[in-house]
Design a protein around this motif. Structure first.
Motif, PDB file in Angstrom:
ATOM      1  N   PRO C  97       0.830  -1.195   0.000  1.00  0.00           N
ATOM      2  CA  PRO C  97       0.000   0.000   0.000  1.00  0.00           C
ATOM      3  C   PRO C  97       0.868   1.249   0.000  1.00  0.00           C
ATOM      4  N   PRO C  98       0.389   2.329  -0.560  1.00  0.00           N
ATOM      5  CA  PRO C  98       1.148   3.578  -0.547  1.00  0.00           C
ATOM      6  C   PRO C  98       0.952   4.319   0.771  1.00  0.00           C
ATOM      7  N   MET C  99       1.793   5.276   0.993  1.00  0.00           N
ATOM      8  CA  MET C  99       1.603   6.220   2.094  1.00  0.00           C
ATOM      9  C   MET C  99       0.362   7.028   1.813  1.00  0.00           C
ATOM     10  N   ALA C 100      -0.297   7.457   2.885  1.00  0.00           N
ATOM     11  CA  ALA C 100      -1.529   8.202   2.652  1.00  0.00           C
ATOM     12  C   ALA C 100      -1.611   9.383   3.589  1.00  0.00           C
ATOM     13  N   GLN C 178      -6.906  12.027  15.419  1.00  0.00           N
ATOM     14  CA  GLN C 178      -7.794  13.134  15.811  1.00  0.00           C
ATOM     15  C   GLN C 178      -7.077  14.234  16.594  1.00  0.00           C
ATOM     16  N   ASP C 179      -5.819  14.034  16.913  1.00  0.00           N
ATOM     17  CA  ASP C 179      -5.094  15.048  17.673  1.00  0.00           C
ATOM     18  C   ASP C 179      -4.233  15.945  16.798  1.00  0.00           C
ATOM     19  N   VAL C 180      -4.158  15.603  15.497  1.00  0.00           N
ATOM     20  CA  VAL C 180      -3.341  16.437  14.607  1.00  0.00           C
ATOM     21  C   VAL C 180      -4.217  16.942  13.472  1.00  0.00           C
ATOM     22  N   ASP C 181      -3.679  17.937  12.765  1.00  0.00           N
ATOM     23  CA  ASP C 181      -4.457  18.450  11.637  1.00  0.00           C
ATOM     24  C   ASP C 181      -4.396  17.472  10.458  1.00  0.00           C
ATOM     25  N   TYR C 182      -3.163  16.989  10.187  1.00  0.00           N
ATOM     26  CA  TYR C 182      -2.979  16.039   9.084  1.00  0.00           C
ATOM     27  C   TYR C 182      -2.080  14.924   9.566  1.00  0.00           C
ATOM     28  N   ASP C 183      -2.186  13.785   8.904  1.00  0.00           N
ATOM     29  CA  ASP C 183      -1.460  12.611   9.366  1.00  0.00           C
ATOM     30  C   ASP C 183      -1.007  11.829   8.126  1.00  0.00           C
ATOM     31  N   VAL C 184       0.292  11.689   7.946  1.00  0.00           N
ATOM     32  CA  VAL C 184       0.778  10.931   6.805  1.00  0.00           C
ATOM     33  C   VAL C 184       1.173   9.538   7.306  1.00  0.00           C
ATOM     34  N   ILE C 185       0.334   8.545   6.976  1.00  0.00           N
ATOM     35  CA  ILE C 185       0.461   7.226   7.594  1.00  0.00           C
ATOM     36  C   ILE C 185       0.965   6.224   6.576  1.00  0.00           C
ATOM     37  N   GLN C 186       1.867   5.386   7.037  1.00  0.00           N
ATOM     38  CA  GLN C 186       2.382   4.348   6.173  1.00  0.00           C
ATOM     39  C   GLN C 186       1.269   3.365   5.853  1.00  0.00           C
ATOM     40  N   LYS C 196      -9.461   3.455   5.434  1.00  0.00           N
ATOM     41  CA  LYS C 196      -9.532   3.085   4.015  1.00  0.00           C
ATOM     42  C   LYS C 196      -8.598   3.978   3.220  1.00  0.00           C
ATOM     43  N   LEU C 197      -7.757   3.344   2.401  1.00  0.00           N
ATOM     44  CA  LEU C 197      -6.854   4.123   1.557  1.00  0.00           C
ATOM     45  C   LEU C 197      -7.650   5.102   0.700  1.00  0.00           C
ATOM     46  N   THR C 198      -8.846   4.661   0.374  1.00  0.00           N
ATOM     47  CA  THR C 198      -9.666   5.479  -0.518  1.00  0.00           C
ATOM     48  C   THR C 198     -10.203   6.733   0.177  1.00  0.00           C
ATOM     49  N   ASP C 199     -10.093   6.753   1.511  1.00  0.00           N
ATOM     50  CA  ASP C 199     -10.533   7.961   2.237  1.00  0.00           C
ATOM     51  C   ASP C 199      -9.424   8.997   2.348  1.00  0.00           C
ATOM     52  N   ALA C 200      -8.235   8.631   1.904  1.00  0.00           N
ATOM     53  CA  ALA C 200      -7.097   9.539   2.064  1.00  0.00           C
ATOM     54  C   ALA C 200      -7.297  10.791   1.233  1.00  0.00           C
ATOM     55  N   LEU C 201      -6.690  11.907   1.725  1.00  0.00           N
ATOM     56  CA  LEU C 201      -6.760  13.156   0.979  1.00  0.00           C
ATOM     57  C   LEU C 201      -5.768  13.118  -0.166  1.00  0.00           C
ATOM     58  N   LEU C 202      -4.673  12.357   0.043  1.00  0.00           N
ATOM     59  CA  LEU C 202      -3.632  12.299  -0.984  1.00  0.00           C
ATOM     60  C   LEU C 202      -2.860  10.999  -0.787  1.00  0.00           C
ATOM     61  N   LEU C 203      -2.601  10.288  -1.888  1.00  0.00           N
ATOM     62  CA  LEU C 203      -1.835   9.051  -1.803  1.00  0.00           C
ATOM     63  C   LEU C 203      -0.454   9.266  -2.388  1.00  0.00           C
ATOM     64  N   GLU C 204       0.479   8.518  -1.861  1.00  0.00           N
ATOM     65  CA  GLU C 204       1.840   8.561  -2.350  1.00  0.00           C
ATOM     66  C   GLU C 204       1.865   7.993  -3.759  1.00  0.00           C
ATOM     67  N   TYR C 248      -6.778  -5.655  -0.232  1.00  0.00           N
ATOM     68  CA  TYR C 248      -5.603  -5.142  -0.942  1.00  0.00           C
ATOM     69  C   TYR C 248      -5.954  -4.039  -1.938  1.00  0.00           C
ATOM     70  N   ASP C 249      -7.207  -3.573  -1.862  1.00  0.00           N
ATOM     71  CA  ASP C 249      -7.595  -2.467  -2.742  1.00  0.00           C
ATOM     72  C   ASP C 249      -6.727  -1.266  -2.476  1.00  0.00           C
ATOM     73  N   GLY C 250      -6.241  -0.661  -3.552  1.00  0.00           N
ATOM     74  CA  GLY C 250      -5.412   0.530  -3.389  1.00  0.00           C
ATOM     75  C   GLY C 250      -3.944   0.213  -3.278  1.00  0.00           C
ATOM     76  N   TYR C 251      -3.601  -1.084  -3.271  1.00  0.00           N
ATOM     77  CA  TYR C 251      -2.197  -1.467  -3.193  1.00  0.00           C
ATOM     78  C   TYR C 251      -1.487  -1.140  -4.493  1.00  0.00           C
ATOM     79  N   HIS C 252      -0.256  -0.827  -4.366  1.00  0.00           N
ATOM     80  CA  HIS C 252       0.590  -0.620  -5.530  1.00  0.00           C
ATOM     81  C   HIS C 252       1.116  -1.985  -5.940  1.00  0.00           C
ATOM     82  N   LEU C 253       0.847  -2.397  -7.195  1.00  0.00           N
ATOM     83  CA  LEU C 253       1.263  -3.723  -7.623  1.00  0.00           C
ATOM     84  C   LEU C 253       2.530  -3.638  -8.446  1.00  0.00           C
ATOM     85  N   PRO C 254       3.437  -4.618  -8.278  1.00  0.00           N
ATOM     86  CA  PRO C 254       4.638  -4.664  -9.102  1.00  0.00           C
ATOM     87  C   PRO C 254       4.248  -4.927 -10.548  1.00  0.00           C
TER      88      PRO C 254
END
Ligand SMILES: Nc1ncnc2c1ncn2[C@@H]1O[C@H](COP(=O)(O)OP(=O)(O)OP(=O)(O)O)[C@@H](O)[C@H]1O
Ligand SMILES: Nc1ncnc2c1ncn2[C@@H]1O[C@H](COP(=O)(O)OP(=O)(O)OP(=O)(O)O)[C@@H](O)[C@H]1O
Ligand SMILES: [Mg+2]
Ligand SMILES: [Mg+2]
Lengths: 222, 362, 259, 362, 222
Positions: C97-100, C178-186, C196-204, C248-254
């Motif tokens: 999965p990408p960073m989100a 919920q304690d930060v404004d934005y969160d970039v999660i692995q 859900k990766l699909t809820d992310a504001l931006l994907l890597e 595995y939806d949203g995973y980056h595939l080789p």
């Protein structure tokens, strides 16, 4: 590091994190000690045969101490996030780290206090009772002075444990010297940062121990 | 078997005023038992003790090591509880009191412990001041009062030391000071002088007597030293194996001990056994054993026998002791002479001394 | 070949018992469910070893205490190789999965304001990736010399919003949302943490260098068992497994798996 | 000022054989000082003590609380070290010994502590057996021997208890048992009987005497109880403020105390003050104070005065004490009669009693 | 497992990891206690005024204890990897975890032992010396029995600390219940795994404490 720079951390950063360590240490020790002493005393007086023997209170506290002490710190930290948020409004940063640090150290101090108080000869309690001392007075006027030496050593031991725990507090973005050691020294292989931080930790612990031992020796002097 | 003052010998019994009436009883033991569970069955430290300690009196309990004396005294201020019977302090059953009531009762007492029980980490002065501090007295005042009491017990210069820097006897005096600092109504002494030399003992006894006289403090003394009983107490009870085997005024018990054990204790002050030296003379003639009280002691008895009854008198043994305000004497004499004169001398002595008996080989 | 190992004594060509290290998480689950059956069919037995740390697991690989590990991207592996003088190499890329970038207190990227707090992983290579996402968002610029192995907030050269970086342990980032404004999660913590990766504001934009790989020691690349692992990850059965599991939806595939 | 046995009163001094010769000295204190640093300057617990304790003797040291007795006795087995001077145990300066040598020396001693110092978590039996266990004696044998010694001290049935379940006196006896279990060459007693009642004290004294007689054990006794000195010791030294102020055979010190402090201690056994009762009679006539030893005590002195010298005699006070194998008597008599007869009586007494003096108002 | 399964861990896995925890706990406690008691005793006897007072030995040990206790466990673990490999031939797995666990617990036990021994009344040592006891005998025959109660409590406290440390041992692939709690409960947010493992840890700790307290009470009985 890259560009060949000697180390990743700056002096500013180091001193800021040192300050954070002392802040976390100081505040959580302060509250942890108060709570711990209260817990220790209650356990001692409510234990079977104690001045205010009370099976229920004793068992509840005893089990509570064990529960808190059973849970790995990192898990405790997560588990009490709602409580932390309630108390300090956030779950991250040094202020938030203080909550789990205090929660984890207080029962530990409580147990050490209990052990110390149980070492005071029974005759002292008897003398106190013969004077009509209240349970609180028995504690403050008799047990506390007599156990002072070993209490100080117990607090010293606990404080050193706390130094170790603050390193883990890095997980909640709290920072501190221990976090510097892990994030830079360990994770970024910054040998110099590692050396500086570990030596700093050793100095802090050594100082705490020396001061603690000296105070205890003085208190113990008979 | 315990005797009341009623049948005591001399006129003025020095027992505290009003003794015997329940209203003036400071401490009453009412069929008190104390049993310790033990692997090999129960151990009875107290085995049905009934005893009244008159208010304002100095009451002694004496007994051998292990007789139950410490156990008894610890009942008075609630440090220990009877497993049977009741202990009343000023009419109140301590076992019936709620904690706060018990503490209030305890504050009217002071206790000197056999093993001192001092705070090791605190100065002598602060040890003595502690009971006052508990009462909320200001530290300054408490310390000032502590210094006063330390002066009393001869430790004026030791206030700053820690108990660990004192000798055994000095520690005991700190314990005494601590017990009296509150002017208790009832002072409990468990071997309060056993670590003290005779002259310090005398001072402490003086001190206790003064406290009793000045404040009317009831003093309950537990000891194995008959000298303390003799010099200090009004009444004495003799304990053995957890029981009171004898009880009376001190003079009474001294002059006419009823039990062997009482006699043994009395003997440490006024020997009751006949010295071996004297026994060698048994058979040489009549050996008489006299007990004398007060004026009988200073009257010229021997002179009278020799000059008025014409008998030869040799004093083989004599000793005298001051017990309370009384003098008690004990003499063994050999009387020789014609049978009728000897008989007349006997008759005369019979009505002029407290007791007389022939000494025979034991 | 000349790189094949003859120090282990037993003939490496016939080695069938493998020991593979993981950090607990989706890669291990994926391996157990999608790869292990294939390897077992090929006659291999696999013992998995969980590490909760990335440094030690590479040391164990290099010293031969484990045969492979599946828990890192090649940037991270390379950085440790350089630091510790290891000779670990990438065998095959695995789906990941990408960073989100998620919104915590803020709901959209446009809400960013002066002093906004942004949680980033405290591990250098993941912090590097998180910073790249923030660069993509147009919020910061990074130093030219930034190195994934040692990246730290000191590498941020331009920070117009004066973003406050909160460095957290990976797993902490989920409850801290919920304690930060934005969160970039692995990515794998996003998945494990029930987001859900699909809820992310931006994907890597997950490049190959940040895709998780199977790492082995250089000398074992050509061994049969290494080839078997590589083959399993590139097999149609595995592709089918990934495709048929919604987790595995949203995973980056080789590239090999892209159909 | 310390006197040697040479000038002691009666013929046979009960001092141990060969006393005085350095070869037979068990313990020698040679100008021993012990200072404690203290805020307010130094505290001198021992202030130049020189003393020889003859081998095989029972040597007593008496003194007030705080005189330095415990400090002195602790020097003998190296528990404390002089800050000046030397302490020789069987000729060896303990301070000069290497640790192993010191331990070997300590094993030849046994010590009874003023405050017992028992292991609280171990049975009475195991407390007593401990010194043997240290020597590698098998547990069974050590326990058997411990039981033997416990029987000696009257605690045969208490072996299984823990010290916390014993009375004060019982604990002290456990301490005694532990000290003698190894049959030490030198037994050190710090107030070994102060927590005991008289009859137990008598038993313990008997026991110590038996040990001394049977094994030739040197016993060094520190106490504040003159009775112990009287019944047990051969020689006695009187301490005050860290100094030895008087030293001699027990009889000697009893009959002719040289210092006020010695007199005060002697007075607890043989009163030295004149009772108030007697003082009332001062002025009525001649009051004479006599001290008698041995046969003088049993000879018919008063009778002789009355019948042969024709004077009237009134015994105002009399007492006797057994000190070692001797009887010491003390009498105050009033003698009335014609001046010449009274004078003749005085002259006769002068050559027939140990000492005679006129009593005058103090 | 994947999909909608209730939890990520299986009963087999759970019991295997439970076994691993007991294995790590048992072995490292065994060696840690032996080393710790030795360290504690040496510190006590060599301290100024002790039976074998020796400034150098005392200072070195005291500082050593502090150094080990200063270093965060994770850093200690990495730092001694060469030593671990030397001792057990590998740096990963339960056997390898035992080395840093022992190294970190021993000085801690040492410190607790020191504190306990210092509480024994001075008179007991005096009585022992008066009998000519060797320093070793003073320890085994006098201090140890008298301090037994508080020593047991100290060991109890240390054992519980060790349970916590085994959780961190997951870093070296050692596994164990604590690692399960972290790997599944914490990192994979598996609530059920978290609950089961934490409850298990609580039960372990509670049991240790109950047994420890009971033994201490018995030893303390006077
Ligand atoms: N906890 C206990 N368990 C069992 N027996 C006990 C306990 N405490 C005291 N005893 C026993 O009770 C009896 C009375 O003890 P106590 O302390 O009252 O004696 P005492 O008269 O004060 O003796 P002493 O003069 O020696 O101090 C003793 O035989 C003692 O052994
Ligand atoms: N650690 C110390 N610091 C200061 N002074 C001390 C210390 N120990 C003892 N002393 C003092 O030394 C003097 C002698 O003490 P020691 O214990 O030898 O007396 P003692 O003759 O045994 O008295 P007792 O009969 O009361 O036991 C006392 O005045 C005491 O206060
Ligand atoms: Mg008693
Ligand atoms: Mg003394």
């Amino acid at each position: 590091m890259t560009g060949g720079s000697f180390t990743l951390i700056t002096a500013d950063q180091f001193f800021k994190e040192l300050g954070v360590t002392f802040y976390m240490l100081g505040v959580s020790l302060f509250f942890g000690a108060i709570l711990g002493v209260i817990i220790g005393v209650i356990v001692v007086v409510t234990r079977p045969g104690g001045a205010l023997a009370n099976r229920v209170v004793y068992t509840v506290l005893d089990v509570f101490i064990n529960i808190v002490r059973s849970v790995p710190f990192i898990i405790l930290l997560v588990a009490i996030i709602p409580f932390t948020r309630l108390l300090v409004g956030t779950s991250i940063g040094p202020a938030a780290a203080i909550v789990p640090l205090t929660v984890s150290i207080a029962p530990y101090i409580g147990r050490l206090v209990e052990n110390s108080l149980l070492e005071v000869p029974h005759g002292i309690t008897e003398a106190a009772r013969s004077m009509g001392a209240t349970p609180l007075q028995i504690f403050t006027r008799f047990l506390l002075p007599e156990a002072r030496g070993s209490l100080i050593l117990a607090l010293t031991t606990a404080t050193i444990g706390l130094v170790d725990a603050t390193a883990m507090a890095g997980t909640v973005g709290a920072g501190g010297i221990g976090d510097l050691a892990i994030s830079y020294g360990y994770q970024r292989f910054d040998g110099f940062a590692m050396l500086v931080t570990v030596v700093t930790l050793i100095i802090i612990v050594q100082t705490i121990q020396i001061v603690g031992s000296r105070l205890a020796r003085r208190a113990r002097r008979r | 078997m315990p005797r009341r003052p009623a049948d005591s010998a001399p006129a003025a019994t020095p027992v505290a005023p009003g003794a015997g009436s329940s209203a003036s009883v400071a401490v009453r033991f009412d069929g008190v038992f104390r049993e310790y569970p033990h692997k090999t069955g129960q151990v009875s430290a107290l085995d049905g003790v009934s005893l009244d300690v008159p208010r304002g009196s100095i009451f002694g309990v004496i007994g051998h090591s292990g007789a139950g004396k410490s156990t008894l005294v610890r009942m008075v201020n609630g440090l220990d509880r009877p497993t049977g019977g009741r202990v009343l302090l000023e009419g109140t059953d301590l076992a019936s009191l709620p904690p706060a009531g018990l503490r209030a009762a305890q504050k009217t007492t002071g206790m000197i412990f056999q093993q001192f029980q001092l705070l090791e980490t605190v100065s002598v002065r602060d040890n003595v001041a502690r009971p006052l501090i508990l009462d909320g007295v200001r530290r300054r005042d408490a310390r000032a009062r502590a210094d006063e009491v330390l002066e009393f017990v001869g430790l004026a210069d030791k206030g700053d030391r820690r108990p660990g820097e004192l000798s055994g006897g000095q520690k005991q005096r700190v314990g005494i000071a601590r017990a009296i600092v509150r002017n208790p109504q009832v002072l409990l002494c468990d071997e309060a002088t056993s670590a003290l030399d005779p002259s310090t003992t005398t001072q402490i006894i003086e001190l206790l007597r003064r406290i009793n006289a000045t404040y009317g403090t009831t003093i309950f003394v537990v000891t194995h030293e008959m000298d303390v009983i003799k010099d200090l107490c009004h009444e004495v009870a003799v304990m053995s194996d957890g029981r009171i085997v004898e009880h009376g005024t001190v003079l009474d018990v001294f002059v006419r001990p009823q039990t062997e054990i009482a006699e043994a204790f009395v003997g440490t002050v006024v020997p009751h056994t006949i010295p071996a030296r004297v026994l060698k003379h048994v058979g040489d003639g009549d050996l008489w054993r006299l007990r004398l009280i007060d004026d009988e002691v200073t009257s010229p008895l021997v002179s009278t026998l020799i000059t008025e009854y014409g008998v030869a008198v040799n004093i083989l043994h004599a000793d005298m002791a001051e017990i309370q305000q009384h003098t008690v004497g004990h003499m063994i004499i050999r009387v020789d002479g014609p049978a009728d004169r000897v008989a007349a001398a006997w008759t005369w002595l019979e009505s002029n001394v407290a007791s007389i008996e022939k000494v025979t080989t034991p | 070949g000349e790189t094949s190992d003859d120090t282990t004594g037993s003939a490496p060509e016939t080695k069938t018992a493998l020991k593979i290290g993981f950090n607990p998480g989706p890669y291990e689950d994926m391996f157990n469910a999608g790869i292990l059956p294939i390897l077992e069919e090929d006659g291999y037995t696999v013992e998995t070893v969980d590490f909760t740390d990335g440094v030690i697991v590479n040391g164990a690989l290099n010293s031969g205490e484990i045969d492979a590990n599946i828990m890192q991207h090649s940037v991270y592996m390379d950085s440790i190789n350089v630091q510790e003088g290891y000779t670990n190499v990438s065998l095959v890329q695995v789906p990941g999965p990408p960073m989100a970038l998620f919104g915590g207190k803020k709901e959209s990227l446009d809400d960013v304001s002066d002093g906004s707090t942004v949680a980033v992983p405290n591990q250098p290579s993941n912090m590097y990736r998180a910073f790249q996402v923030l660069v993509d968002a147009g919020w910061i610029e990074l130093s030219d010399t930034i190195d994934p192995a040692t990246a730290s907030p000191a590498d941020v050269t331009s920070n117009p919003y004066n973003l406050q970086f909160v460095t957290l342990e990976n797993a902490q980032q989920v409850p801290a949302l919920q304690d930060v404004d934005y969160d970039v999660i692995q990515g794998n913590f996003v998945v494990a943490g029930g987001l859900k990766l699909t809820d992310a504001l931006l994907l890597e934009d997950l490049t190959d260098e940040f895709s998780v790989i199977v790492a082995v020691d250089e000398k074992n690349v050509d061994s049969d068992w290494a080839k078997a692992i590589k083959a399993a990850y590139e097999s149609p059965e595995f592709a089918e497994y990934i495709a048929s599991n919604s987790q595995y939806d949203g995973y980056h595939l080789p590239a090999a798996l892209e159909s």
